[in-house]
Motif scaffolding. Structure first.
Motif, short mmCIF file in Angstrom:
data_model
loop_
_atom_site.label_atom_id
_atom_site.label_comp_id
_atom_site.label_asym_id
_atom_site.label_seq_id
_atom_site.Cartn_x
_atom_site.Cartn_y
_atom_site.Cartn_z
N SER A 108 0.81 -1.22 0.00
CA SER A 108 0.00 0.00 0.00
C SER A 108 0.84 1.26 0.00
N VAL A 109 2.16 1.11 -0.09
CA VAL A 109 3.00 2.24 0.25
C VAL A 109 2.81 3.44 -0.67
N ARG A 110 2.54 3.18 -1.95
CA ARG A 110 2.22 4.27 -2.86
C ARG A 110 1.01 3.88 -3.68
N GLU A 111 0.33 4.91 -4.24
CA GLU A 111 -0.91 4.62 -4.94
C GLU A 111 -0.69 3.67 -6.11
N THR A 126 5.01 11.20 8.44
CA THR A 126 3.67 11.69 8.13
C THR A 126 3.15 11.27 6.75
N TYR A 127 4.06 10.83 5.86
CA TYR A 127 3.63 10.40 4.52
C TYR A 127 3.29 8.92 4.47
N CYS A 128 3.60 8.17 5.54
CA CYS A 128 3.70 6.72 5.40
C CYS A 128 2.50 5.95 5.98
N ILE A 129 2.04 5.00 5.22
CA ILE A 129 0.86 4.21 5.59
C ILE A 129 1.24 3.00 6.47
N LEU A 144 20.13 3.70 4.06
CA LEU A 144 19.83 4.72 5.07
C LEU A 144 18.95 5.81 4.44
N PRO A 145 17.63 5.63 4.52
CA PRO A 145 16.74 6.58 3.83
C PRO A 145 16.92 8.03 4.28
N LEU A 146 17.16 8.90 3.29
CA LEU A 146 17.33 10.33 3.56
C LEU A 146 15.97 11.03 3.54
N GLN A 147 15.15 10.70 2.58
CA GLN A 147 13.80 11.26 2.32
C GLN A 147 13.83 12.69 1.81
N SER A 148 14.56 13.60 2.52
CA SER A 148 14.66 14.97 2.00
C SER A 148 15.97 15.58 2.50
N THR A 152 19.88 4.78 -0.50
CA THR A 152 18.90 5.61 0.20
C THR A 152 17.53 5.61 -0.48
N ASP A 153 16.56 6.20 0.21
CA ASP A 153 15.23 6.47 -0.37
C ASP A 153 15.01 7.98 -0.32
N ILE A 154 14.44 8.54 -1.37
CA ILE A 154 14.16 9.98 -1.39
C ILE A 154 12.78 10.23 -2.00
N ILE A 155 12.07 11.18 -1.39
CA ILE A 155 10.74 11.53 -1.90
C ILE A 155 10.80 12.94 -2.50
N ALA A 156 10.30 13.11 -3.73
CA ALA A 156 10.26 14.43 -4.36
C ALA A 156 8.83 14.94 -4.34
N MET A 208 13.97 6.36 -5.69
CA MET A 208 13.45 7.72 -5.70
C MET A 208 11.96 7.69 -6.07
N PHE A 209 11.17 8.45 -5.34
CA PHE A 209 9.72 8.39 -5.54
C PHE A 209 9.17 9.80 -5.62
N LYS A 210 8.07 9.95 -6.36
CA LYS A 210 7.32 11.19 -6.21
C LYS A 210 6.34 10.96 -5.07
N TYR A 211 6.08 12.03 -4.31
CA TYR A 211 5.18 11.89 -3.18
C TYR A 211 3.81 11.38 -3.65
N SER A 212 3.25 10.46 -2.87
CA SER A 212 1.94 9.90 -3.20
C SER A 212 1.03 10.02 -1.97
N GLU A 213 -0.14 10.63 -2.15
CA GLU A 213 -1.07 10.80 -1.02
C GLU A 213 -1.59 9.45 -0.54
N ARG A 214 -1.52 9.20 0.75
CA ARG A 214 -2.08 7.98 1.34
C ARG A 214 -3.14 8.39 2.34
N SER A 215 -4.37 8.09 2.04
CA SER A 215 -5.42 8.60 2.92
C SER A 215 -5.30 7.96 4.32
N1 5AD Z 1 4.86 8.66 -1.17
C1 5AD Z 1 6.05 8.45 -1.77
N2 5AD Z 1 6.98 7.65 -1.26
C2 5AD Z 1 6.71 7.03 -0.10
N3 5AD Z 1 7.44 6.17 0.64
C3 5AD Z 1 6.70 5.81 1.70
N4 5AD Z 1 5.50 6.41 1.68
C4 5AD Z 1 5.48 7.18 0.56
C5 5AD Z 1 4.54 8.05 -0.01
N5 5AD Z 1 3.36 8.27 0.56
C6 5AD Z 1 8.80 5.78 0.31
C7 5AD Z 1 9.80 6.23 1.38
C8 5AD Z 1 10.16 4.95 2.06
C9 5AD Z 1 10.04 3.96 0.94
C10 5AD Z 1 9.90 2.54 1.36
O1 5AD Z 1 8.88 4.37 0.25
O2 5AD Z 1 10.91 6.80 0.73
O3 5AD Z 1 11.46 4.97 2.63
#
Ligand code: 5AD
Ligand code: SF4
Length: 461
Positions: free
Chosen positions: A49-52, A159-162, A281-285, A321-325, A352-359
């Motif tokens: 469920s982590v991203r849409e 706060t972004y994570c389901i 080691l996830p950086l995220q931002s 790492t993991d990064i969210i844009a 690398m991921f674009k931010y995805s809304e998780r209700s």
């Molecule tokens: N949107 C985008 N990326 C996300 N991740 C987790 N939740 C979201 C989200 N809502 C990414 C983070 C995490 C990885 C497993 O998935 O970067 O470290």
């Protein structure tokens, strides 16, 4: 006649490990596993469920597979994992042909649930805060790499994570169970072990005297100073302990949270010979304000000090790492800081991921959402930069001799074999099937994309 089932796994390594548990649970109850979907009487989707887009992919796949019901009236379709936990009953509306929906803490009940689902749709998504699937040996899906769950759940609520909503709170498995499971994997010939947890750095197990039930304590939220006496194992202690297992040659772990990565753990990694020179080691931002809004609980200074300590202790360590844009409110300047940190750290690789809304998550209600087009454009800039860095880093390996654990035939070329270096780089070289499961020394001659190429200079004897 025994019923045959297949488990289709989506998402992270934790799901891969959970699928192995599910297979073991069902086999114990008399079901038999198949890898041919057309032979299966039960198809189980272990979902993410982590991203849409992770969810929409699986929903598409389910609709394709339910069509098999037209030719096989008795076929059962089940959904398990994070999406089952998150959506529960709602999944019935998404696809009316689904027969059972089972959450992450209820896999032990799968055999009964499957029986019930022959009569009516069965849904079981109750959380069980103490479920750690004790006394179960997973059925390994390959005989080279063991993924071993050391803890379940997450307490961090980024706060972004389901995940904290789908997998519940943290609970750690006992050192003895983990040790025994890895020893068994070693006896079965698996040489590469990955310890799994949403945040392995907060692993904590207290070995109490026999008269105190660990289960009772696990379900209680004790303050540490109120804890009864017992031998205390943190993640570094666990790592040191499993490093002793003689049949295992390589140990790694995912995922580490920068707020909990201790000096003790860094020193333990450096001292334990089997622990590979790699950390995720996830950086995220790269911006403190964004990190704060993400509830990550560290600053960029802290993150950079960890990188420094890791490289001082292990000069050749690969850092991924993991990064969210495009997190809500992220400005152009803040995103530029992420690019700057990526340049400064020089990661070996990044997801690398674009931010995805998780209700249901906090960030879903944050204002100032970044338009989709901007999210995508930032993600592309990030990918371009990281690709440049990865290419350079990989090219620097040319001329080195690397130890490679041979895993399979290369996808591109049947005369080539593929394996991984200790620091997790895919390496291909000319060879044949007889090398699978062996350690070979490979001289690196080229780097193409995210793959090293080379030639064998020495085989394991
Ligand atoms: N949107 C985008 N990326 C996300 N991740 C987790 N939740 C979201 C989200 N809502 C990414 C983070 C995490 C990885 C497993 O998935 O970067 O470290
Ligand atoms: Fe999600 Fe954060 Fe927990 Fe990782 S640490 S699973 S990103 S809440």
């Amino acid at each position: 006649m025994t019923m045959k089932f297949i488990v289709k796994t989506y998402g992270c390594q934790m799901n891969v490990a959970d699928s192995e548990l599910i297979i073991s649970i069902l086999q114990k109850s008399g079901f038999s596993s198949t890898d041919k979907i057309e032979e299966a009487d039960i198809i189980i989707f272990n979902t993410c469920s982590v991203r849409e887009n992770a969810e929409s992919r699986v929903i598409g796949r389910i609709s394709n597979e339910v069509s098999r019901k037209t030719t096989n009236k008795d076929l059962l379709i089940g959904i398990v994992g994070c999406m089952a936990q998150r959506l529960g009953d709602e999944l019935k509306k998404i696809n009316k042909k689904i027969d059972f929906i089972v959450g992450v803490d209820q896999y032990s009940k799968l055999p009964e649930i499957i029986e019930v689902s022959r009569q009516k749709v069965a849904v079981e998504t109750t959380f069980n805060t103490t479920e750690i699937y004790e006394n179960l040996f997973p059925t390994r899906s390959n005989n080279l790499n063991a993924f071993v769950t050391i803890m379940r759940g997450c307490n961090n609520f980024c706060t972004y994570c389901i995940v904290p909503y789908t997998r519940g709170r943290e609970r750690s498995r006992s050192v003895t169970e983990i040790y025994n499971e890895i020893e068994q994997a070693g006896r079965e010939g698996l040489k590469d072990v990955t310890l799994l947890g949403q945040n392995v750095n907060s692993y904590l197990y207290i070995d109490y005297p026999e008269n105190i039930s660990q289960r009772a304590l696990n379900s209680y939220n004790y303050q540490l100073d109120e804890m009864p006496m017992g031998e205390r194992y943190d993640f570094a202690d666990l790592l040191r302990k499993v490093n002793e297992i003689k049949d295992i040659k390589r140990l790694r772990f995912i995922t580490s949270h920068p707020k909990d990565l201790s000096d003790k753990l860094i020193n333990t990694m450096a001292e334990c010979d089997k622990v590979c020179e790699h950390i995720h080691l996830p950086l995220q931002s790269g911006n403190n304000e964004v990190l704060q809004k993400m509830n990550r609980n560290y600053t960029i200074d802290h993150y950079m000090s960890l990188i420094h300590k890791l490289r001082s202790a292990m000069p050749n360590i690969a850092i991924t790492t993991d990064i969210i844009a495009g997190f809500p409110g992220e400005t152009e300047e803040q995103f530029d800081q992420t690019l700057q940190i990526v340049r400064a750290v020089q990661f070996d690789f990044a997801f690398m991921f674009k931010y995805s809304e998780r209700s249901g998550t906090k960030a879903c209600d944050f204002p100032d959402t970044v338009p989709e087009k901007v999210r995508l454009e930032r993600l592309q800039r990030l990918i371009d930069l990281q690709t440049e860095i990865t290419t350079l880093k990989y090219k620097q390996r040319i001329g080195n001799i690397e130890e490679v654990y041979v895993e399979c035939q290369s996808k591109r070329e049947s005369r080539e074999m593929s394996g991984k270096t200790r620091d997790f780089k895919i390496t291909v070289f000319e060879g044949d099937d007889s090398l699978i499961g062996k350690f070979v020394n490979v001289k690196i001659t080229d780097a193409v994309g995210w793959t090293l190429k080379g030639e064998i200079v020495q085989c394991e004897t």
